[in-house]
Design an enzyme around this catalytic site. Structure first.
Site, PDB file in Angstrom:
ATOM      1  N   ASN A 209       0.844  -1.193   0.000  1.00 40.48           N
ATOM      2  CA  ASN A 209       0.000   0.000   0.000  1.00 40.48           C
ATOM      3  C   ASN A 209       0.880   1.244   0.000  1.00 40.48           C
ATOM      4  OD1 ASN A 209       0.551   0.672   2.946  1.00 40.48           O
ATOM      5  ND2 ASN A 209      -0.366  -1.365   3.129  1.00 40.48           N
ATOM      6  N   ASP A 278      -4.689  -6.621   4.473  1.00 40.00           N
ATOM      7  CA  ASP A 278      -5.844  -7.434   4.878  1.00 40.00           C
ATOM      8  C   ASP A 278      -5.824  -8.806   4.223  1.00 40.00           C
ATOM      9  OD1 ASP A 278      -6.993  -5.402   6.477  1.00 40.00           O
ATOM     10  OD2 ASP A 278      -7.797  -4.423   4.681  1.00 40.00           O
ATOM     11  N   LYS A 288      10.252 -16.341 -10.396  1.00 40.18           N
ATOM     12  CA  LYS A 288       9.498 -15.280 -11.041  1.00 40.18           C
ATOM     13  C   LYS A 288       8.427 -15.855 -11.964  1.00 40.18           C
ATOM     14  CE  LYS A 288       9.976 -11.343 -14.171  1.00 40.18           C
ATOM     15  NZ  LYS A 288      10.894 -10.564 -15.029  1.00 40.18           N
ATOM     16  N   PHE A 322      -5.407   3.058  14.242  1.00 38.47           N
ATOM     17  CA  PHE A 322      -5.506   4.078  13.197  1.00 38.47           C
ATOM     18  C   PHE A 322      -6.511   3.612  12.156  1.00 38.47           C
ATOM     19  CE2 PHE A 322      -2.078   6.137  15.139  1.00 38.47           C
ATOM     20  CZ  PHE A 322      -1.833   7.353  14.509  1.00 38.47           C
ATOM     21  N   LYS A 336     -14.567   0.561  14.355  1.00 29.96           N
ATOM     22  CA  LYS A 336     -13.279  -0.083  14.619  1.00 29.96           C
ATOM     23  C   LYS A 336     -12.965  -0.041  16.100  1.00 29.96           C
ATOM     24  CE  LYS A 336      -9.655   0.005  11.897  1.00 29.96           C
ATOM     25  NZ  LYS A 336      -8.439   0.361  11.125  1.00 29.96           N
ATOM     26  N   LYS A 340     -12.784  -3.671  17.981  1.00 29.02           N
ATOM     27  CA  LYS A 340     -11.411  -4.104  18.257  1.00 29.02           C
ATOM     28  C   LYS A 340     -10.931  -3.692  19.643  1.00 29.02           C
ATOM     29  CE  LYS A 340     -10.514  -4.198  13.318  1.00 29.02           C
ATOM     30  NZ  LYS A 340      -9.594  -3.950  12.203  1.00 29.02           N
TER      31      LYS A 340
END
Length: 405
Positions: A209, A278, A288, A322, A336, A340
């Site tokens: 990301n 995730d 490869k 976060f 969240k 959590k």
């Protein structure tokens, strides 16, 4: 709060040097023992006699002016300082500090100082935004120097923009805040995660990301500055090593999970700023993968939710999550936090300019079990980190008091 504290006030040569008189006076009135060092250029804007009268101490101008033969002045001042404040800090003194130059009394003393350094920059708006100045400030910040943001408005040169020296009362407030917070996390063990995890498809390709790790590194740095014992578990990032912080390098979500779990029981505060994948490929090719004429289908499986795992395991640890969102920020942040079992969730809309990945700024909202706790406007990530840690410390102190009652 400042009574009995020794503050070395460095004044460099910009028009804002005239404000050093007010700053010096306010620090003395607050109880500080102020020793002023002026650059030669600073004396063109304000006289040493003015600052000597206000500080009630000799003003240092030249490395070779030794007032007391029993000591070496620049070493003695550096050793005695509880805090060093540079106001105004010109582009020139920032460059000297960044590159270790020592060609006058102020720069020489700074090299010998081991105390915290607070810098209040002041210069033309274009100078402040110059890549060289930005690089020097970033380098200094990585070494632990803290900055007092300049104001925006009419500058002496006629421009309107960012670069005006912070007002003396704001600098005094920053000094008081530093003394108040410098040891508020002493004895606490803090675990911070940062960066973007990497899930490999083959030896040369991977899923990841846009996280740069800058927010997590800023939090680790701020925690260390407040006296905490800090461990930073870092995935892929663009930030250099921090002094005073133990850094554990990981790559995948699973590696980060294991690194966190192995340290969780001995930790007081966990701040999960990392952007953890995730999903990961079910199969990772050992060589490869070669392209072919057809479509490529990759099967993914869920990774373990580290934050939720910690929330279910915690026994007194303070847990901060976060949430990087692009819509319905409050809804997803509160969801969240509850699912959590977080104590706080820091949420931002990464689609907003200045609040996304790979930038030095952020715009965040902090949520607790009661809902929105604090809104932070566009700030440097280091400022966000300091405000967040102050909030964490306040909440932990309040919780401890309530537990004792």
């Amino acid at each position: 709060m400042l009574k009995g504290k020794t503050i070395v006030l460095g004044v460099s040569g910009g028009i804002a040097a005239y404000k050093a008189a007010s700053l010096c006076s306010k620090l003395v009135q607050a109880g500080a023992n102020v020793h002023v060092i002026m650059t030669e250029s600073a004396t063109k804007f304000i006289t040493p006699l003015t600052l000597q009268t206000l500080s009630r101490n000799p003003v240092y101008l030249d490395t070779f002016d030794e007032f007391n033969p029993s000591v070496v002045s620049h070493i003695d001042l550096a050793d005695r300082a509880d805090l060093v404040v540079i106001a105004p800090a010109t582009a020139n003194i920032l460059a000297k500090m960044a590159h270790g130059l020592a060609d006058d009394m102020l720069s020489t003393t700074l090299l010998a100082a081991t105390a915290q350094v607070l810098v209040a920059p002041a210069m033309n708006v274009h100078m402040y935004a110059h890549p060289a100045v930005e690089h020097n400030m970033e380098l200094l910040a990585q070494r632990g120097v803290r900055f007092i943001e300049p104001g925006t408005g009419q500058l002496a040169c006629g421009y309107v923009g960012k670069g005006r020296l912070a007002e003396p009362e704001d600098i005094v407030h920053a000094v008081e805040q530093w003394f108040a917070s410098s040891n508020e996390l002493a004895g606490k063990r803090i675990l911070v995660t940062a960066g973007g995890t990497v899930e490999r498809l083959d030896p040369v390709r991977y899923l990841t990301n846009d996280s740069s790790g800058k927010m997590g590194f800023a939090i680790a740095e701020a925690a260390a500055n407040r006296g905490a014992e800090v461990t930073l578990i870092a995935a892929r990032n663009t930030v250099e090593t921090l002094e005073g912080v133990q850094i554990i390098q990981v790559e995948t979500a699973e590696e980060m999970l294991q690194a966190v779990l192995s340290r969780f029981e001995q930790t007081d505060i966990v701040i999960k700023a990392a952007a953890v994948a995730d999903y990961r490929p079910v199969v990772r090719a050992s060589t490869k993968m070669k392209k072919n004429d057809g479509h490529l289908v990759i099967e993914l499986e869920r990774t373990t939710d580290i934050l939720q795992t910690l929330g279910e395991m915690k026994k007194g640890q303070f847990l901060v999550g976060f949430a990087a969102e692009t819509e319905q920020v409050e809804h997803y942040a509160m969801d969240k936090l509850r699912r959590k079992h977080c104590d706080l969730v820091v949420a931002n809309d990464v689609s907003v300019e200045g609040a996304g990945f790979n930038v030095d700024t952020n715009i965040v909202k902090v949520f607790g079990e009661e809902g929105l706790v604090e809104t932070m406007p566009l700030l440097q990530k280091r400022e966000v980190a300091n405000l967040l840690l102050s909030l964490v410390a306040q909440r932990m102190t309040l919780a401890a008091k309530e537990a004792d009652e």
